[in-house]
Write a protein that holds these residues in place. Structure first.
Motif, PDB file in Angstrom:
ATOM      1  N   HIS A  45      -0.091  -1.118  13.597  1.00 40.52           N
ATOM      2  CA  HIS A  45      -1.138  -1.767  12.798  1.00 40.52           C
ATOM      3  C   HIS A  45      -1.636  -0.865  11.674  1.00 40.52           C
ATOM      4  O   HIS A  45      -2.023  -1.354  10.601  1.00 40.52           O
ATOM      5  N   ILE A  70       4.685  -9.390  20.807  1.00 39.42           N
ATOM      6  CA  ILE A  70       3.558  -9.291  19.876  1.00 39.42           C
ATOM      7  C   ILE A  70       4.075  -9.246  18.435  1.00 39.42           C
ATOM      8  O   ILE A  70       3.549  -9.913  17.542  1.00 39.42           O
ATOM      9  N   ILE A  71       5.107  -8.446  18.221  1.00 36.42           N
ATOM     10  CA  ILE A  71       5.696  -8.345  16.880  1.00 36.42           C
ATOM     11  C   ILE A  71       6.290  -9.683  16.455  1.00 36.42           C
ATOM     12  O   ILE A  71       6.094 -10.147  15.324  1.00 36.42           O
ATOM     13  N   GLU A  72       7.006 -10.342  17.375  1.00 37.29           N
ATOM     14  CA  GLU A  72       7.674 -11.601  17.068  1.00 37.29           C
ATOM     15  C   GLU A  72       6.682 -12.700  16.685  1.00 37.29           C
ATOM     16  O   GLU A  72       6.991 -13.578  15.882  1.00 37.29           O
ATOM     17  N   GLN A  73       5.475 -12.642  17.225  1.00 36.08           N
ATOM     18  CA  GLN A  73       4.465 -13.658  16.960  1.00 36.08           C
ATOM     19  C   GLN A  73       3.544 -13.287  15.797  1.00 36.08           C
ATOM     20  O   GLN A  73       2.613 -14.030  15.483  1.00 36.08           O
ATOM     21  N   SER A  74       3.813 -12.152  15.164  1.00 37.66           N
ATOM     22  CA  SER A  74       2.967 -11.693  14.058  1.00 37.66           C
ATOM     23  C   SER A  74       3.648 -11.926  12.716  1.00 37.66           C
ATOM     24  O   SER A  74       4.776 -12.391  12.650  1.00 37.66           O
ATOM     25  N   ASP A  75       2.925 -11.572  11.659  1.00 31.62           N
ATOM     26  CA  ASP A  75       3.507 -11.709  10.327  1.00 31.62           C
ATOM     27  C   ASP A  75       4.496 -10.583  10.011  1.00 31.62           C
ATOM     28  O   ASP A  75       5.080 -10.547   8.923  1.00 31.62           O
ATOM     29  N   LYS A  76       4.719  -9.675  10.972  1.00 31.35           N
ATOM     30  CA  LYS A  76       5.659  -8.575  10.786  1.00 31.35           C
ATOM     31  C   LYS A  76       7.043  -8.892  11.345  1.00 31.35           C
ATOM     32  O   LYS A  76       7.916  -8.031  11.374  1.00 31.35           O
ATOM     33  N   ARG A  77       7.264 -10.125  11.816  1.00 31.16           N
ATOM     34  CA  ARG A  77       8.465 -10.441  12.582  1.00 31.16           C
ATOM     35  C   ARG A  77       9.766 -10.203  11.807  1.00 31.16           C
ATOM     36  O   ARG A  77      10.806  -9.949  12.413  1.00 31.16           O
TER      37      ARG A  77
END
Length: 251
Positions: A45, A70-77
């Motif tokens: 983050h 968490i990464i997959e569900q974020s805007d960073k995927r």
């Protein structure tokens, strides 16, 4: 291109080994290493430029799969990817479900590590190329895109667009039938997700279970197409777009 990465593992020897491999790879830059996923999450983050995580799975508090979710569900995927490093191969399917770039089973050699790192390099080169808008007067992205990457077993496979004949959807998997291969590639993804990666002007959806390469069609009727020795029928849902395609064939 230099890829900014971190290593996460609760075993000191394994963490030091992965860190050493990263430092021996010219296009990887190790920005930090952690013995738990919670510290890695905070670092993620705080550092938006982070691109790649070499991630162990079995760890206390927050495990590697949970962090990957968490990464997959974020805007960073798309901008932040994961390569799993674990002693337990039973997590491979779970790794693909969270869209990991690769899955290294301990103990792995520097050669194995280098192959996984090369996949990451190819991925970020591809992403960088797709994000750059075409120059004025240059071909559109769909016209110049030459390949896609798909996950097959424990690796990311580069598939040439021109080599694809047709694609069949099977619930959570798809089969990709190629011109230069006897057996299709089986990959864990949806037909819709794969279609989004393909040039729209080269592929046609004929059925909820089939996408075909227009260049691979040998002949067509009002209700079907022939690709090699395989007949693929057109469902009612896709008849309108298929009729538009047929109208371009009629002289």
């Amino acid at each position: 291109m230099i890829i900014n990465c971190i290593a996460v593992d609760d075993e000191p020897a394994a963490l030091n080994l992965v860190s050493s491999y990263i430092n021996q790879t010219p296009f990887l830059q190790l920005s930090a290493k952690f013995n738990n996923a919670l510290d890695a999450l905070q670092h993620m983050h705080a550092n938006p430029g982070l691109q790649l995580i070499f991630l162990d799975i079995r760890m206390a508090d927050l495990n590697g799969v949970e962090l990957a979710r968490i990464i997959e569900q974020s805007d960073k995927r798309k901008s932040l990817r994961v390569i799993f490093t674990t002693a337990y191969d039973q997590y491979a399917l779970e790794g693909f479900r969270v869209d990991a770039l690769d899955y290294l089973v301990k103990p792995f050699s520097f050669v194995d590590f280098s192959k996984a790192a090369a996949k990451a390099y190819d991925y970020f080169v591809m992403m960088e190329g797709n994000q750059n808008p075409p120059d004025r007067g240059s071909p559109q992205i769909d016209e110049v895109k030459q390949y896609v990457y798909v996950k097959v077993e424990h690796q990311l496979v580069k598939v040439e667009i021109d080599d694809i004949r047709y694609i069949e959807g099977l619930k959570d998997y798809v089969k990709i039938y190629l011109r230069q291969a006897e057996k299709p590639l089986l990959t864990l993804t949806s037909l819709k997700k794969l279609q989004e990666k393909l040039p729209a002007n080269q592929f046609l959806r004929l059925h909820r279970s089939f996408i075909v390469s227009t260049s691979a069609i040998k002949s067509a009727t009002k209700t079907s197409v022939l690709i090699g020795d395989t007949t693929i029928y057109v469902s009612e849902q896709f008849k309108e777009s298929f009729n538009e395609f047929l109208s371009k064939w009629v002289l």
